[in-house]
Design a protein around this motif. Structure first.
Motif, mmCIF file in Angstrom:
data_model
loop_
_atom_site.group_PDB
_atom_site.id
_atom_site.type_symbol
_atom_site.label_atom_id
_atom_site.label_comp_id
_atom_site.label_asym_id
_atom_site.label_seq_id
_atom_site.Cartn_x
_atom_site.Cartn_y
_atom_site.Cartn_z
ATOM 1 N N THR A 200 0.828 -1.210 0.000
ATOM 2 C CA THR A 200 0.000 0.000 0.000
ATOM 3 C C THR A 200 0.861 1.258 0.000
ATOM 4 O OG1 THR A 200 -0.163 -0.248 2.415
ATOM 5 C CG2 THR A 200 -1.982 -1.075 1.091
ATOM 6 N N LEU A 201 2.000 1.213 0.684
ATOM 7 C CA LEU A 201 2.888 2.372 0.705
ATOM 8 C C LEU A 201 3.493 2.614 -0.671
ATOM 9 C CD1 LEU A 201 4.757 1.701 4.093
ATOM 10 C CD2 LEU A 201 2.511 2.702 3.691
ATOM 11 N N VAL A 202 3.926 1.533 -1.336
ATOM 12 C CA VAL A 202 4.495 1.666 -2.678
ATOM 13 C C VAL A 202 3.436 2.144 -3.665
ATOM 14 C CG1 VAL A 202 5.520 0.378 -4.594
ATOM 15 C CG2 VAL A 202 6.309 -0.035 -2.253
ATOM 16 N N MET A 203 2.222 1.616 -3.571
ATOM 17 C CA MET A 203 1.146 2.040 -4.468
ATOM 18 C C MET A 203 0.788 3.497 -4.239
ATOM 19 S SD MET A 203 -1.312 -1.346 -4.344
ATOM 20 C CE MET A 203 -2.502 -0.667 -5.524
ATOM 21 N N TYR A 204 0.807 3.933 -2.996
ATOM 22 C CA TYR A 204 0.527 5.345 -2.707
ATOM 23 C C TYR A 204 1.608 6.242 -3.300
ATOM 24 C CZ TYR A 204 -0.493 9.591 -0.070
ATOM 25 O OH TYR A 204 -0.798 10.886 0.276
ATOM 26 N N SER A 276 2.999 5.401 10.754
ATOM 27 C CA SER A 276 4.097 6.331 10.492
ATOM 28 C C SER A 276 5.435 5.619 10.531
ATOM 29 C CB SER A 276 4.072 7.471 11.517
ATOM 30 O OG SER A 276 2.865 8.188 11.466
ATOM 31 N N PHE A 277 5.588 4.680 11.453
ATOM 32 C CA PHE A 277 6.845 3.929 11.535
ATOM 33 C C PHE A 277 7.127 3.176 10.238
ATOM 34 C CE2 PHE A 277 8.878 -0.181 12.794
ATOM 35 C CZ PHE A 277 10.160 0.331 12.950
ATOM 36 N N SER A 278 6.099 2.549 9.664
ATOM 37 C CA SER A 278 6.290 1.845 8.392
ATOM 38 C C SER A 278 6.666 2.815 7.279
ATOM 39 C CB SER A 278 5.004 1.088 8.022
ATOM 40 O OG SER A 278 4.692 0.108 8.982
ATOM 41 N N LEU A 279 5.996 3.956 7.236
ATOM 42 C CA LEU A 279 6.307 4.952 6.212
ATOM 43 C C LEU A 279 7.741 5.447 6.343
ATOM 44 C CD1 LEU A 279 3.008 7.038 6.450
ATOM 45 C CD2 LEU A 279 3.709 5.683 4.482
ATOM 46 N N LEU A 280 8.168 5.722 7.567
ATOM 47 C CA LEU A 280 9.502 6.271 7.790
ATOM 48 C C LEU A 280 10.585 5.224 7.597
ATOM 49 C CD1 LEU A 280 8.539 8.384 10.906
ATOM 50 C CD2 LEU A 280 9.272 9.298 8.703
ATOM 51 N N PHE A 281 10.278 3.978 7.926
ATOM 52 C CA PHE A 281 11.262 2.920 7.683
ATOM 53 C C PHE A 281 11.471 2.701 6.195
ATOM 54 C CE2 PHE A 281 12.068 -1.580 6.760
ATOM 55 C CZ PHE A 281 13.277 -1.763 7.419
ATOM 56 N N LEU A 282 10.394 2.669 5.434
ATOM 57 C CA LEU A 282 10.503 2.371 4.004
ATOM 58 C C LEU A 282 11.186 3.494 3.246
ATOM 59 C CD1 LEU A 282 9.662 0.072 2.090
ATOM 60 C CD2 LEU A 282 7.627 1.386 1.534
ATOM 61 N N ARG A 283 11.024 4.733 3.677
ATOM 62 C CA ARG A 283 11.623 5.855 2.932
ATOM 63 C C ARG A 283 13.147 5.834 2.984
ATOM 64 N NH1 ARG A 283 12.638 11.003 5.927
ATOM 65 N NH2 ARG A 283 11.945 12.096 4.070
ATOM 66 N N GLN A 284 13.722 5.042 3.882
ATOM 67 C CA GLN A 284 15.180 4.957 3.958
ATOM 68 C C GLN A 284 15.786 4.239 2.758
ATOM 69 O OE1 GLN A 284 16.542 4.490 8.458
ATOM 70 N NE2 GLN A 284 14.910 3.029 8.019
ATOM 71 N N PHE A 285 14.960 3.503 1.992
ATOM 72 C CA PHE A 285 15.476 2.737 0.861
ATOM 73 C C PHE A 285 15.595 3.570 -0.413
ATOM 74 C CE2 PHE A 285 13.849 -0.507 3.718
ATOM 75 C CZ PHE A 285 14.864 -1.442 3.692
ATOM 76 N N GLY A 286 15.256 4.820 -0.373
ATOM 77 C CA GLY A 286 15.441 5.673 -1.532
ATOM 78 C C GLY A 286 14.241 6.551 -1.816
ATOM 79 N N PRO A 287 14.405 7.556 -2.672
ATOM 80 C CA PRO A 287 13.301 8.469 -2.972
ATOM 81 C C PRO A 287 12.090 7.784 -3.581
ATOM 82 C CG PRO A 287 15.406 9.335 -3.782
ATOM 83 C CD PRO A 287 15.646 7.928 -3.357
ATOM 84 N N TYR A 289 10.721 5.236 -2.627
ATOM 85 C CA TYR A 289 9.902 4.690 -1.546
ATOM 86 C C TYR A 289 9.484 5.768 -0.535
ATOM 87 C CZ TYR A 289 11.742 0.243 -3.262
ATOM 88 O OH TYR A 289 12.075 -0.826 -4.061
ATOM 89 N N ASP A 290 9.808 6.987 -0.821
ATOM 90 C CA ASP A 290 9.531 8.099 0.102
ATOM 91 C C ASP A 290 8.207 8.751 -0.268
ATOM 92 O OD1 ASP A 290 9.538 10.175 1.858
ATOM 93 O OD2 ASP A 290 11.342 11.149 1.066
ATOM 94 N N VAL A 291 7.179 8.556 0.574
ATOM 95 C CA VAL A 291 5.858 9.118 0.272
ATOM 96 C C VAL A 291 5.837 10.622 0.412
ATOM 97 C CG1 VAL A 291 4.614 7.015 0.902
ATOM 98 C CG2 VAL A 291 5.130 8.714 2.659
ATOM 99 N N TRP A 292 6.853 11.197 1.063
ATOM 100 C CA TRP A 292 6.912 12.653 1.211
ATOM 101 C C TRP A 292 7.794 13.312 0.152
ATOM 102 C CZ3 TRP A 292 6.894 9.744 5.868
ATOM 103 C CH2 TRP A 292 5.795 9.970 6.698
ATOM 104 N N ALA A 293 8.298 12.547 -0.808
ATOM 105 C CA ALA A 293 9.172 13.122 -1.827
ATOM 106 C C ALA A 293 8.395 14.133 -2.667
ATOM 107 C CB ALA A 293 9.738 12.024 -2.716
#
Length: 330
Positions: A200-204, A276-287, A289-293
């Motif tokens: 769901t995070l990647v799709m978002y 939020s923890f899942s979102l913040l953990f995943l964004r470490q793998f690159g832009p 995966y960053d929902v706030w990019a």
């Protein structure tokens, strides 16, 4: 980041998630926003809880059997078919609402807002795609579980002939089969829950279909097994802590927190923390995966923006200018 090498951490995104809770729910505190985000969180977890109550099981079963025995057989069969159909419809409906709600809840956290109608429309395609994909996965699980149960079914059919001849061996065999079946099914459910959590995070982030997100997440997990394993272990600890907190809050509120939606609103900081923890953990793998990019609320900048580099010291501080030459005497 150290150059091009990623530094995947666990506690850093967890600390950032706590800071996000303050910004989203408490700075400032808005009761209307709480209820709106709480509704999105409840929808994202629809079907995951319910009421717990005690009853006299033996007495109720006896009364139910007496009532059923008085119903004509054709009416009973028709009623059972209608009830099963209704339950299946409700399961599918809840799965569809839950799929749409997950994107709504993510949107509320990412954009720091309480909104229902706008993300419901905006992520209609992604929500429906995730729903259909999860429905197919669920059907595959049922088929696999049925195939995995074949040894138990065969044993149940043939076991009565060998029950008295090899009772001890048969009991050990049955227990081993049941334990293996439970272990395999729990492992598959856990793996799917992990993949679905990231999907769901990647799709978002990418606005892509469920199958593409599934391939992306499986490749990410295969490429980073150590980091993902640490994330899973930490998530299990968080789940246990969440269960303890939920029990304490339920007792402290005289079981009011056990009421669907109301309980989600009361425990909203916990739901926001986990997501939020899942979102913040995943964004470490690159832009990617960053929902706030490219889309970050200004109040999140002090938390999510990389620390700005300190300005280089001025030339005057490092190499103070030499004193101007004295004018010639005379």
């Amino acid at each position: 980041m150290n150059g091009t090498e990623r530094n995947i951490e666990i506690f850093k995104p967890f600390g950032e998630a706590f800071e996000l809770i303050k910004r989203i729910l408490f700075q400032p505190f808005d009761i209307k926003k709480w209820f709106v985000i709480g509704f999105a969180a409840w929808l994202a977890n629809l079907g995951g809880g319910g009421f717990n109550y005690q009853y006299n099981r033996r007495e109720d079963v006896q009364k139910l059997n007496e009532a059923i025995s008085q119903i004509p057989h054709p009416i009973l069969v028709t009623g059972v078919c209608v009830l099963v159909s209704l339950v299946l419809v409700l399961i599918v409906l809840f799965a569809w609402l839950r799929a749409r709600g997950r994107f709504m809840f993510i949107d509320c956290i990412v954009k720091n807002r309480g909104a229902i109608a706008e993300p419901w429309r905006e992520f209609r395609k992604e929500g429906n795609s995730y729903f259909l994909f999860s429905l197919v996965v669920g059907l595959c699980f049922l088929v696999f579980a049925a195939l995995l149960s074949l040894p138990l079914i065969i044993l149940a059919i043939k076991g009565r002939y060998y029950l008295y001849l090899h009772r001890d061996r048969l009991d050990l065999y049955v227990i081993s089969l049941i334990a293996a079946w439970v272990f395999v099914m729990l492992l598959l459910v856990f793996v799917w829950a992990l993949i679905a959590n990231f999907m769901t995070l990647v799709m978002y982030r990418r606005r892509c279909r469920a199958y593409e997100a599934f391939r992306t997440v499986t490749k990410l997990i295969a490429a980073n097994p150590g980091e993902i394993l640490l994330y899973c272990l930490f998530l299990i600890v968080l789940a246990l802590a969440t269960a303890i907190v939920a029990c304490l809050v339920t007792c402290a509120t005289c079981c009011i927190a056990a009421i669907p939606y109301i309980g989600t609103v009361i425990l909203l900081p916990v739901f926001v923390l986990l997501r939020s923890f899942s979102l913040l953990f995943l964004r470490q793998f690159g832009p990617e995966y960053d929902v706030w990019a490219g889309l970050m609320p200004p109040e999140f900048l002090p938390i999510l923006s990389p620390a700005s580099a300190a300005p280089p010291p001025s030339t005057s501080a490092l190499n103070p200018p030499t004193e101007p030459p004295l004018p010639p005497a005379g």
